[in-house]
Design an enzyme around this catalytic site. Structure first.
Site, PDB file in Angstrom:
ATOM      1  N   GLN A 175       0.820  -1.226   0.000  1.00  0.00           N
ATOM      2  CA  GLN A 175       0.000   0.000   0.000  1.00  0.00           C
ATOM      3  C   GLN A 175       0.846   1.265   0.000  1.00  0.00           C
ATOM      4  O   GLN A 175       0.337   2.342  -0.299  1.00  0.00           O
ATOM      5  CB  GLN A 175      -0.934   0.013   1.226  1.00  0.00           C
ATOM      6  N   SER A 195       3.356  -4.269  -5.115  1.00  0.00           N
ATOM      7  CA  SER A 195       2.410  -4.722  -6.126  1.00  0.00           C
ATOM      8  C   SER A 195       2.113  -3.576  -7.087  1.00  0.00           C
ATOM      9  O   SER A 195       1.791  -2.463  -6.643  1.00  0.00           O
ATOM     10  CB  SER A 195       1.130  -5.156  -5.403  1.00  0.00           C
ATOM     11  N   GLY A 196       2.201  -3.847  -8.405  1.00  0.00           N
ATOM     12  CA  GLY A 196       2.048  -2.781  -9.391  1.00  0.00           C
ATOM     13  C   GLY A 196       0.659  -2.164  -9.455  1.00  0.00           C
ATOM     14  O   GLY A 196       0.515  -0.964  -9.699  1.00  0.00           O
ATOM     15  N   THR A 233       9.154 -17.498 -17.917  1.00  0.00           N
ATOM     16  CA  THR A 233       9.476 -16.424 -18.856  1.00  0.00           C
ATOM     17  C   THR A 233       8.857 -15.120 -18.363  1.00  0.00           C
ATOM     18  O   THR A 233       7.688 -15.093 -17.955  1.00  0.00           O
ATOM     19  CB  THR A 233       8.962 -16.784 -20.268  1.00  0.00           C
ATOM     20  N   CYS A 320     -11.159  -7.164   0.397  1.00  0.00           N
ATOM     21  CA  CYS A 320     -11.107  -8.609   0.644  1.00  0.00           C
ATOM     22  C   CYS A 320     -11.995  -8.996   1.799  1.00  0.00           C
ATOM     23  O   CYS A 320     -12.855  -9.850   1.685  1.00  0.00           O
ATOM     24  CB  CYS A 320      -9.690  -9.069   0.933  1.00  0.00           C
TER      25      CYS A 320
END
Ligand code: PLP
Length: 383
Positions: A175, A195-196, A233, A320
């Site tokens: 966050q 996290s993007g 990959t 969530c």
């Protein structure tokens, strides 16, 4: 629709979309291939690694790309468990479920854990962390910013405690990254997850910083990508998008923090006028854009749905726990009873929001709350 749920996720920035389309069109090669298209893809991944390391304030060769914040967090906790199967973990009661459930699983498999409680504003005190550390402690995992109430934790001081005790520190900065300054290396943090999709990149992008000298066994084995640490990959377009979002966030950080804080203050000032509304979190140490407010006696789900019908997207607690329909463990940890927790709304302001958005919300939310308060059998005087 006025989107005020930026802690759940953010819209992908147009500059990020353009960079990703470019990466798919021109950078389609496999970064492990030796030829021109492979080298071009590799150069894109290398650039993104520089951009993300800049955002975290760490050496660029210590950033590893993952598929999300949850993967980075699981990697740390499961990696430490494999290295110290009977060790002890210190974490907090207000962590995201990605941390809590990973720790629970480690405990089922033989580790032990201590959960430090925050104060009533959501702050975790470094001395409480120090007291929880024992002779078997091998990991402390504390979040930098809480996703439900926005409280910022004293990571630099907690890092000092961990260093004094010779224990590794992992920080869930999902966050925080892109919203407040981070100097992970200078602070002495050993591992940090991000996290993007929380700062303008697409979902399914994440990264883990691992300080030089820390050995974390790989969880995903295969072709040996990411220096043999995380096979598979590379998601070149996603990585490029996260790199671009990191660079933009870093450039804009000081101005955006001040601007968003201004919107937050206006929202709090406006909602303070409504009788029965209280605010959660820490007035000094907080994310610029997160406002958690409690309408005791009202179901915040009702407010959420009424706001949705009026064109506002907000959240009750965190997305969530709201989805699971269970009372929030974070709100319980800061002392809210279940009636207050059920009446809690999270409004998270992001870079696309303007003062007009806040004024538009203030034009409808107080009236809605007053109507629901008047109907609530839980509000004193209504019986
Ligand atoms: N940690 C925190 C504090 C979060 O808020 C979230 C997402 O809401 C996560 C971890 C999980 O990140 P991701 O959605 O990338 O798996």
């Amino acid at each position: 629709m006025i989107y005020l749920d930026n802690a759940a996720t953010t819209r992908v920035r147009p500059e990020v979309i353009r960079a990703m389309v470019g990466a798919m069109e021109e950078g389609f090669g496999n970064p492990s291939s030796q030829h021109g298209p492979g080298r071009a893809a590799r150069a894109l991944v290398d650039r993104a690694r520089r951009q993300v390391s800049g955002l975290l304030g760490v050496a660029e060769d210590r950033v590893l790309f993952t598929s999300c914040g949850t993967e980075a967090i699981n990697w740390v906790i499961e990696g430490v468990r494999r290295a110290s199967p009977n060790g002890h973990i210190v974490t907090s009661t207000i962590e995201h479920h990605a941390v809590l459930h990973a720790v629970e699983r480690a405990v089922e498999q033989g580790m032990t854990a201590t959960y430090v409680s925050p104060d009533a504003t959501g702050r975790i005190h470094p001395e409480a962390v120090r007291e929880a550390i024992g002779k078997d402690t091998c990991l402390v995992s504390i979040m930098m910013a809480n996703n439900e109430i926005g409280t910022l934790e004293p990571i630099e001081e907690i890092a000092r405690v961990c260093r004094d005790s010779g224990v590794l520190l992992h920080v869930d900065a999902v966050q925080a990254a892109g919203h407040v300054p981070i100097r992970a290396q200078e602070w002495g943090v050993d591992m940090m997850s991000i996290s993007g999709h929380k700062f303008g990149a697409p979902k399914g992008t994440g990264a883990l910083y691992v300080r030089e000298g820390v050995v974390l066994p790989p969880l995903i084995v295969g072709g040996g990508q990411e220096k043999n640490q995380r096979s598979g990959t590379e998601n070149v377009p996603g990585i490029v998008g996260m790199g671009m979002a990191a660079e933009l966030a870093m450039q804009e950080l000081p101005d955006e923090m001040a601007r968003i804080e201004g919107l937050r203050r206006r929202l709090i000032a406006g909602m303070s006028q409504v009788k029965g509304v209280t605010f959660n979190g820490n007035e000094v140490y907080h994310l610029p854009g997160v406002v958690s407010m409690t309408f005791r006696g009202i179901e915040s789900e009702s407010l959420l749905l009424l706001l949705d019908m009026q064109g506002f997207a907000v959240s009750s607690g965190s997305a969530c726990s709201a989805g699971a329909g269970e009372p929030s463990h974070v709100l319980a940890s800061i002392g809210l009873d279940s009636i207050s927790a059920r009446g809690t709304l999270r409004i998270s302001i992001g870079r696309e929001n303007t003062m007009e958005d806040i004024e538009a919300l203030l034009a409808v939310l107080p009236g809605m709350a007053e109507r629901l308060f008047a109907l609530s059998p839980l509000v004193r005087g209504n019986q």
